[in-house]
Write a protein that holds these residues in place. Structure first.
Motif, PDB file in Angstrom:
ATOM      1  N   GLU A 215       1.046  -1.199   0.163  1.00 31.48           N
ATOM      2  CA  GLU A 215      -0.058  -0.055  -0.022  1.00 31.48           C
ATOM      3  C   GLU A 215       0.664   1.269  -0.229  1.00 31.48           C
ATOM      4  N   LEU A 216       1.977   1.161   0.601  1.00 35.14           N
ATOM      5  CA  LEU A 216       2.666   2.377   1.075  1.00 35.14           C
ATOM      6  C   LEU A 216       3.635   2.351  -0.533  1.00 35.14           C
ATOM      7  N   THR A 217       4.044   1.580  -1.208  1.00 38.16           N
ATOM      8  CA  THR A 217       4.757   1.581  -2.507  1.00 38.16           C
ATOM      9  C   THR A 217       4.287   1.428  -3.796  1.00 38.16           C
ATOM     10  N   GLY A 218       3.208   0.726  -3.642  1.00 41.79           N
ATOM     11  CA  GLY A 218       2.776   0.227  -5.018  1.00 41.79           C
ATOM     12  C   GLY A 218       3.218  -0.778  -5.940  1.00 41.79           C
ATOM     13  N   ILE A 219       4.244  -1.699  -5.128  1.00 38.37           N
ATOM     14  CA  ILE A 219       5.245  -2.702  -5.585  1.00 38.37           C
ATOM     15  C   ILE A 219       4.371  -3.800  -5.480  1.00 38.37           C
ATOM     16  N   GLY A 220       4.686  -4.837  -6.334  1.00 38.31           N
ATOM     17  CA  GLY A 220       4.389  -6.188  -6.355  1.00 38.31           C
ATOM     18  C   GLY A 220       4.417  -7.029  -5.035  1.00 38.31           C
ATOM     19  N   ILE A 221       3.650  -8.057  -4.868  1.00 40.31           N
ATOM     20  CA  ILE A 221       3.406  -8.695  -3.440  1.00 40.31           C
ATOM     21  C   ILE A 221       4.872  -9.340  -3.155  1.00 40.31           C
ATOM     22  N   MET A 222       5.536 -10.053  -4.143  1.00 38.75           N
ATOM     23  CA  MET A 222       6.666 -10.798  -4.110  1.00 38.75           C
ATOM     24  C   MET A 222       7.774 -10.010  -3.839  1.00 38.75           C
ATOM     25  N   ASP A 223       8.016  -8.918  -4.649  1.00 37.90           N
ATOM     26  CA  ASP A 223       9.135  -8.034  -4.638  1.00 37.90           C
ATOM     27  C   ASP A 223       8.963  -7.465  -2.914  1.00 37.90           C
ATOM     28  N   CYS A 224       7.546  -6.918  -2.530  1.00 35.92           N
ATOM     29  CA  CYS A 224       7.504  -6.595  -1.286  1.00 35.92           C
ATOM     30  C   CYS A 224       7.912  -7.746  -0.011  1.00 35.92           C
ATOM     31  N   LYS A 225       7.685  -8.676  -0.435  1.00 38.01           N
ATOM     32  CA  LYS A 225       8.049  -9.970   0.510  1.00 38.01           C
ATOM     33  C   LYS A 225       9.596  -9.984   0.693  1.00 38.01           C
ATOM     34  N   GLU A 226      10.091 -10.115  -0.587  1.00 36.11           N
ATOM     35  CA  GLU A 226      11.639  -9.963  -0.635  1.00 36.11           C
ATOM     36  C   GLU A 226      12.208  -9.069   0.184  1.00 36.11           C
ATOM     37  N   ALA A 227      11.606  -7.667  -0.103  1.00 33.58           N
ATOM     38  CA  ALA A 227      12.319  -6.605   0.524  1.00 33.58           C
ATOM     39  C   ALA A 227      12.182  -6.569   2.249  1.00 33.58           C
ATOM     40  N   LEU A 228      11.102  -7.097   2.554  1.00 39.95           N
ATOM     41  CA  LEU A 228      10.911  -6.982   4.012  1.00 39.95           C
ATOM     42  C   LEU A 228      11.920  -8.234   4.702  1.00 39.95           C
ATOM     43  N   ILE A 229      11.834  -9.317   4.125  1.00 37.79           N
ATOM     44  CA  ILE A 229      13.020 -10.532   4.387  1.00 37.79           C
ATOM     45  C   ILE A 229      14.386  -9.957   4.489  1.00 37.79           C
ATOM     46  N   LYS A 230      15.008  -9.065   3.485  1.00 38.74           N
ATOM     47  CA  LYS A 230      16.300  -8.963   3.256  1.00 38.74           C
ATOM     48  C   LYS A 230      16.223  -7.631   4.543  1.00 38.74           C
ATOM     49  N   SER A 231      15.254  -7.062   4.809  1.00 36.62           N
ATOM     50  CA  SER A 231      15.271  -5.970   5.814  1.00 36.62           C
ATOM     51  C   SER A 231      15.065  -6.397   7.311  1.00 36.62           C
ATOM     52  N   LYS A 232      14.695  -7.534   7.304  1.00 43.86           N
ATOM     53  CA  LYS A 232      14.018  -8.316   8.725  1.00 43.86           C
ATOM     54  C   LYS A 232      13.148  -7.326   9.264  1.00 43.86           C
ATOM     55  N   GLY A 233      11.910  -6.954   8.235  1.00 43.00           N
ATOM     56  CA  GLY A 233      10.733  -6.205   8.425  1.00 43.00           C
ATOM     57  C   GLY A 233      10.848  -4.822   8.886  1.00 43.00           C
ATOM     58  N   ASP A 234      12.070  -4.206   8.825  1.00 38.13           N
ATOM     59  CA  ASP A 234      12.244  -2.691   8.735  1.00 38.13           C
ATOM     60  C   ASP A 234      11.645  -2.179   7.639  1.00 38.13           C
ATOM     61  N   PHE A 235      10.660  -1.303   7.802  1.00 36.78           N
ATOM     62  CA  PHE A 235      10.002  -0.709   6.650  1.00 36.78           C
ATOM     63  C   PHE A 235      10.926   0.250   5.887  1.00 36.78           C
ATOM     64  N   ASP A 236      11.482   1.146   6.568  1.00 35.23           N
ATOM     65  CA  ASP A 236      12.429   2.114   5.930  1.00 35.23           C
ATOM     66  C   ASP A 236      13.683   1.329   5.255  1.00 35.23           C
ATOM     67  N   LYS A 237      14.236   0.278   5.592  1.00 32.66           N
ATOM     68  CA  LYS A 237      15.260  -0.416   4.948  1.00 32.66           C
ATOM     69  C   LYS A 237      14.599  -1.297   3.801  1.00 32.66           C
ATOM     70  N   ALA A 238      13.419  -1.623   4.011  1.00 36.90           N
ATOM     71  CA  ALA A 238      12.700  -2.388   2.787  1.00 36.90           C
ATOM     72  C   ALA A 238      12.441  -1.217   1.602  1.00 36.90           C
ATOM     73  N   ILE A 239      12.041  -0.301   2.024  1.00 37.32           N
ATOM     74  CA  ILE A 239      11.736   0.689   0.815  1.00 37.32           C
ATOM     75  C   ILE A 239      13.204   1.226   0.126  1.00 37.32           C
ATOM     76  N   ASN A 240      14.241   1.204   1.138  1.00 38.33           N
ATOM     77  CA  ASN A 240      15.630   1.634   0.520  1.00 38.33           C
ATOM     78  C   ASN A 240      15.829   0.458  -0.271  1.00 38.33           C
ATOM     79  N   PHE A 241      15.561  -0.802  -0.011  1.00 40.77           N
ATOM     80  CA  PHE A 241      16.105  -1.893  -0.678  1.00 40.77           C
ATOM     81  C   PHE A 241      15.592  -1.968  -2.066  1.00 40.77           C
ATOM     82  N   LEU A 242      14.197  -1.771  -2.147  1.00 43.36           N
ATOM     83  CA  LEU A 242      13.281  -1.609  -3.407  1.00 43.36           C
ATOM     84  C   LEU A 242      13.912  -0.357  -4.218  1.00 43.36           C
TER      85      LEU A 242
END
Length: 273
Positions: A13-40
């Motif tokens: 909802e925050l990014t408009g990015i696909g589900i699998m990419d969001c899941k990968e970003a959250l796994i890589k960032s260990k659930g940190d939303f700021d880091k997940a968005i930077n990853f994307l």
């Protein structure tokens, strides 16, 4: 680390990015939303700059100015369901509170004040009993300036206030156009001086990561990075943004059509995500 469906939904909802990419970003960032968005963003995803990643809540916002337009207040009521947040009864109650809020300087004083013999906090509690949902005054933001304009987006999820150095040369329609632009374009700051160094450094890190993968000489890469940073500043500072109603001119140029000496002193943009 296990990532929940709700976390993925929130990031999507925050990014408009696909589900699998969001899941990968959250796994890589260990659930940190700021880091997940930077990853994307490092992957090259085009994501709008967000200033805060708050828990998604239902609710509505309302902004008002006093009769002389020398100050304004934005208040926000949270509730449990979007159905209630959109209802006429809830919005009428919010509108009433908004008008009363103009008499007070802060949330604490407002909640403890009286209206028709009852405390504002007690009125909110009564409304909770009537609608069957928890309601809370989440937001109270006040600004002062020689001339203040407000704008509420038609879904009551975004509200802006903007303060000008003078009323000279502009009317309420012109000022509201700028408040509406702020609601739509979400600038980081009025001008370059207002952008925190931490945001510039984070952007430089993301851009450098993207450019480093390109097969180009170092001096060319430095030039590309500098150019992208400059574009980032122009795109995200209010005075340099292209005016939403006429993308041939910037906000500064729009203001100059009416008063070359007019300054924007302050603004705020409040959202219920």
């Amino acid at each position: 680390m296990k990532i929940s469906a709700n976390q993925i939904k929130k990031l999507r909802e925050l990014t408009g990015i696909g589900i699998m990419d969001c899941k990968e970003a959250l796994i890589k960032s260990k659930g940190d939303f700021d880091k997940a968005i930077n990853f994307l963003r490092k992957k090259g995803e085009n994501i709008a700059i967000q200033r805060s990643f708050l828990e998604v809540k239902e609710g509505a916002l309302y902004s008002s100015t006093n009769d002389n337009q020398t100050f304004g207040v934005t208040i926000g009521l949270s509730c449990e369901t979007d159905f209630l947040a959109k209802s006429k009864d809830f919005l009428d109650f919010l509108s009433m509170l908004s008008k009363i809020s103009l008499l007070y300087n802060n949330k604490k004083n407002f909640l403890s004040s009286y209206y028709r013999g009852k405390k504002i906090q007690d009125l909110i509690i009564e409304k909770m009993g009537a609608v069957g949902e928890k309601i809370e005054l989440k937001i109270f933001e006040r600004i002062e300036s020689p001339f203040v304009a407000n704008y509420i987006h038609n879904n009551y999820k975004i509200a802006t206030l903007v303060g000008f150095s003078s009323h000279e040369g502009i009317n309420s329609t012109i000022a509201r156009n700028i408040a509406m632009h702020i609601a739509a374009m979400n600038p980081i700051a009025i001008d370059e001086k207002g952008i925190p160094d931490s945001i510039i450094e984070k952007e430089r890190e993301i851009i450098s990561y993207q450019v480093e993968k390109e097969n180009k000489p170092s001096n060319m890469k430095d030039h590309i990075i500098s150019g992208k940073i400059r574009k980032f500043i122009l795109d995200n500072t209010l005075l340099n943004q292209k005016f939403i109603k006429d993308n041939k001119i910037t906000i500064q140029e729009y203001i100059n059509k009416f008063n070359n000496n007019l300054k924007i002193n302050i603004y705020n943009r409040i959202t219920f995500l």
